[in-house]
Scaffold this motif. Structure first.
Motif, short mmCIF file in Angstrom:
data_model
loop_
_atom_site.label_atom_id
_atom_site.label_comp_id
_atom_site.label_asym_id
_atom_site.label_seq_id
_atom_site.Cartn_x
_atom_site.Cartn_y
_atom_site.Cartn_z
N ASN A 117 0.80 -1.22 0.00
CA ASN A 117 0.00 0.00 0.00
C ASN A 117 0.84 1.27 0.00
O ASN A 117 0.31 2.35 0.23
N ASP A 118 2.16 1.15 -0.24
CA ASP A 118 2.98 2.36 -0.38
C ASP A 118 2.65 3.03 -1.72
O ASP A 118 2.20 2.37 -2.67
N LYS A 119 2.93 4.32 -1.81
CA LYS A 119 2.50 5.09 -2.98
C LYS A 119 3.12 4.60 -4.29
O LYS A 119 2.54 4.81 -5.36
N ASP A 120 4.31 3.95 -4.23
CA ASP A 120 4.98 3.52 -5.46
C ASP A 120 4.85 2.02 -5.71
O ASP A 120 5.37 1.52 -6.72
N ASP A 121 4.19 1.28 -4.83
CA ASP A 121 4.15 -0.18 -4.95
C ASP A 121 3.50 -0.66 -6.25
O ASP A 121 3.84 -1.73 -6.75
N HIS A 122 2.58 0.12 -6.80
CA HIS A 122 1.87 -0.31 -8.00
C HIS A 122 2.66 -0.06 -9.28
O HIS A 122 2.26 -0.49 -10.36
N ARG A 123 3.79 0.62 -9.16
CA ARG A 123 4.55 1.04 -10.35
C ARG A 123 5.42 -0.07 -10.93
O ARG A 123 5.68 -1.09 -10.29
N ASN A 124 5.87 0.16 -12.18
CA ASN A 124 6.89 -0.70 -12.77
C ASN A 124 8.22 -0.44 -12.05
O ASN A 124 8.33 0.50 -11.26
N ALA A 125 9.22 -1.24 -12.34
CA ALA A 125 10.49 -1.10 -11.61
C ALA A 125 11.68 -1.23 -12.55
O ALA A 125 11.60 -1.88 -13.60
N ILE A 126 12.78 -0.58 -12.15
CA ILE A 126 14.07 -0.75 -12.83
C ILE A 126 15.00 -1.48 -11.88
O ILE A 126 15.19 -1.05 -10.74
N LEU A 127 15.53 -2.60 -12.33
CA LEU A 127 16.44 -3.42 -11.53
C LEU A 127 17.84 -3.34 -12.11
O LEU A 127 18.03 -3.54 -13.31
N GLU A 179 14.19 -3.00 -17.17
CA GLU A 179 12.92 -2.43 -16.74
C GLU A 179 11.89 -3.55 -16.70
O GLU A 179 11.74 -4.31 -17.66
N ILE A 180 11.19 -3.67 -15.57
CA ILE A 180 10.20 -4.73 -15.38
C ILE A 180 8.82 -4.09 -15.34
O ILE A 180 8.57 -3.18 -14.56
N SER A 181 7.93 -4.57 -16.21
CA SER A 181 6.59 -3.99 -16.31
C SER A 181 5.53 -5.01 -15.89
O SER A 181 5.61 -6.18 -16.26
N GLY A 182 4.55 -4.54 -15.14
CA GLY A 182 3.47 -5.41 -14.68
C GLY A 182 2.74 -4.76 -13.53
O GLY A 182 3.02 -3.63 -13.15
N ILE A 219 16.88 -1.36 -6.78
CA ILE A 219 15.53 -1.37 -7.33
C ILE A 219 14.96 0.05 -7.26
O ILE A 219 14.98 0.67 -6.20
N TYR A 220 14.47 0.54 -8.40
CA TYR A 220 13.89 1.89 -8.44
C TYR A 220 12.48 1.82 -9.05
O TYR A 220 12.26 1.07 -10.00
N PRO A 221 11.53 2.59 -8.52
CA PRO A 221 10.21 2.66 -9.17
C PRO A 221 10.29 3.51 -10.43
O PRO A 221 11.07 4.47 -10.49
N VAL A 222 9.51 3.17 -11.43
CA VAL A 222 9.44 3.96 -12.66
C VAL A 222 8.38 5.03 -12.44
O VAL A 222 7.18 4.73 -12.35
N ILE A 223 8.83 6.28 -12.34
CA ILE A 223 7.93 7.39 -12.06
C ILE A 223 7.34 7.93 -13.36
O ILE A 223 8.01 7.98 -14.39
N ASP A 224 6.08 8.34 -13.31
CA ASP A 224 5.42 8.91 -14.50
C ASP A 224 6.14 10.17 -14.97
O ASP A 224 6.63 10.96 -14.16
N ASP A 225 6.15 10.37 -16.28
CA ASP A 225 6.77 11.57 -16.85
C ASP A 225 5.90 12.81 -16.68
O ASP A 225 6.38 13.94 -16.79
N ALA A 226 4.61 12.56 -16.45
CA ALA A 226 3.67 13.69 -16.36
C ALA A 226 3.82 14.42 -15.02
O ALA A 226 3.06 14.21 -14.09
#
Length: 237
Positions: A117-127, A179-182, A219-226
């Motif tokens: 439930n952290d704010k970035d948990d739903h994001r894609n990730a860069i490993l 980059e891992i997407s899902g 591990i880094y979250p992929v942040i939106d560009d917007a």
């Protein structure tokens, strides 16, 4: 005895599923999907492509949550029907065991999702994987970690994209970033960051000595560009 065990476990899992129901509110999720889908029907929806893509992604996340709720309900009903058959004296012990094990595993999956439930948990990730000191040994260990995470992504249905890859001098890798997407990728993999150590008899040492290898995993979250950047007039020189 089998019936009593199944009944006891089922009672516990029923309680767990009801608790999860408080988190995954089916009606609220359906309302959120309807609201977002209504936005997609607006004439100017595609005027802002980034905003449109964000709406579509949110719809996908809500639909995934809804499917999880529906699957949980189906597993619940299946186990309950087997319990009724057992109570009537039907010989369905094996099938009931299989249904109950499936239900238990899905409950665990739902409970893990509830924790993300952290704010970035739903994001894609860069490993990113970097071998430590140790030359070929550490580079080989980094390569093993890369294969391990790649297999994990494959088993979980995540998509991977190689951003950077450098082969080792003799074996292994010097550096790799993917980059891992899902759905909820970052939440599921963020605990892997840190220094990983391997102790083994080296296949690269002719004297067969024991070596300790290190590799760092980031591990880094992929942040939106917007992202809106507002510059005040007083800050301009």
């Amino acid at each position: 005895m089998i019936y009593k065990n199944i009944k006891t476990i089922f009672k516990n899992q029923k309680h767990n599923s009801q608790k999860c129901g408080g988190i995954f509110d089916k009606k609220a999720i359906q309302e959120s999907i309807s609201e977002l889908q209504l936005k997609t029907t607006q004439p100017n929806f595609w005027d802002d492509n980034q905003s449109a893509q964000k709406v579509l992604k949110n719809i996908s996340v809500f639909e995934d949550d809804l499917k999880m709720w529906q699957d949980l309900e189906e597993y619940y009903q299946e186990v309950e029907s087997y319990l009724e058959l057992l109570n009537e004296g039907e010989e369905v012990d094996k099938d009931a065991d299989i249904a109950l094990e499936t239900f238990e595993e899905y409950i665990k999956k739902v409970q893990i999702r509830k924790l993300l439930n952290d704010k970035d948990d739903h994001r894609n990730a860069i490993l990113t994987i970097h071998p430590g000191a140790g030359g070929t040994e550490s580079q080989d260990w980094a390569s093993m970690l890369y294969r391990l995470y790649s297999r994990w992504c494959e088993r979980n249905g995540y998509k991977t994209k190689i951003l950077d890859f450098q082969d080792g001098d003799e074996a292994g890798i010097k550096d790799v970033s993917i980059e891992i997407s899902g759905v909820y990728v970052y939440g599921n993999i963020k605990s892997e960051r840190g220094v990983h150590r391997l102790v083994r008899i080296s296949p690269f040492d002719s004297n067969s000595k024991r070596h300790t290898s290190f590799a760092s995993v980031f591990i880094y979250p992929v942040i939106d560009d917007a992202v809106e950047i507002k510059i005040e007039d007083k800050d301009i020189r």
